[in-house]
Motif scaffolding. Sequence first.
Motif, short mmCIF file in Angstrom:
data_model
loop_
_atom_site.label_atom_id
_atom_site.label_comp_id
_atom_site.label_asym_id
_atom_site.label_seq_id
_atom_site.Cartn_x
_atom_site.Cartn_y
_atom_site.Cartn_z
N SER A 177 36.23 110.12 -6.31
CA SER A 177 36.59 110.51 -4.43
C SER A 177 35.76 112.28 -4.63
O SER A 177 36.19 112.71 -5.51
N ASP A 190 33.74 107.04 1.39
CA ASP A 190 34.82 106.65 1.46
C ASP A 190 35.48 106.72 2.75
O ASP A 190 35.93 106.75 3.01
N LYS A 203 31.81 108.40 -2.64
CA LYS A 203 32.60 107.61 -3.63
C LYS A 203 31.48 108.39 -4.87
O LYS A 203 30.16 108.02 -3.87
#
Length: 387
Positions: A177, A190, A203
């Motif tokens: 991430s 994310d 992500k």
Amino acid sequence: LLANWTLAITSGMVLILIAGILIYLWRRLPLFPVEVEQKGLKVIAGNTTRLTTRLKNRAKIPLHIFVKSGYSWVHIGQTRFWNLFAEAELDLTITPTLSGPSQPQIEMLVVDSWGLIQMRQLVKPVNLYVIPRARYAEWLAKKYLEETAPPAGAILAMLPAAATVTAPKSGVEYYTSRPYQPGDRLKDIDWKHTVKLQEIVVKEYIEDTRQMAIIAVNLTAANIEEADKLVYNLITSALTLAREAIPTAVAAYSQEQVLTATPPLDPREVVKKALQLGQRVVLLAPVERYLQSPDIRQVRTSLRRLERTNAEPARKLRAILELEKRAIEEGAKEHPATRALNRVTAHTLPPAMITVISARNHDNEALSVTLEDLRKRGYSATLMKIS
């Protein structure tokens, strides 16, 4: 007259001498002059094993011994023993077949040191216990399943057996991430980490580099020996891929139908499937062939070469080869081998490794066409021929 009497007396003396030697030899030679130590040997069919046993001279005179094997899978190290008076070592190299005798006989020609008497004796130096390859492979597979079984009460044990591991559908897998950058897709955000860190996090993905595999197996064999090799190769191939944790699809077919075509399975399920398919091998009498099976690659190569010329003989030959090519491709299109491979490749995209286990009996032409086409699509194919 005197010369005749001298010749007669000399001949008589020689005959008496020979008769005396023969009587002496017969008294010294037992009915079975050589004793061989018999040893027990446990071996897997097809494996080569070396064995040393002992020869013992039971006669009271030296002997010349010539040893001969009547089996192609039993080889003798030293085949001649000169003036053997006591004992000697006999070295054997054995590669037993599944259908061979448990006590293979070895022929011995025993000759006295004067060469007057010859005796033929059959001995059994080894008592074989031949373990079928398939049984050994099944034992290895069951041992693997026991070792990899989840512990009692584990969460994994409560999952349904049908749940299998497949490659990510998108062809990528999560890598890490990172903070949001202009141009990132909204669906890659994310949300969990965004809420936690109070900043937009996305992500990052990388391509999934895991190569998947396909096992394609023809479950027909000509005899028990061939069936044993086929099952052994099937189970050991599944075990090898399972130990490498490679998701593997399985395609199995017979002469008449497709028996199974699965999506990529997890290692344990692949081994279980191989054990199940090993019980479904069918014995089929081989079809007698008088001509060599056509090779689709050779036909296509010949057609490409003939297209470069417009000569009349070349055009006629090209027409014949085109007819042969269409006949091979049409025959392969509806063959169970082709249908089985088409089904599994629908779930397993290239580059996947295809291992074909077949005796090449009814599926020879179909495999030639289908594997050639799959190689062009990016698959790699290996043929494990059962012979």
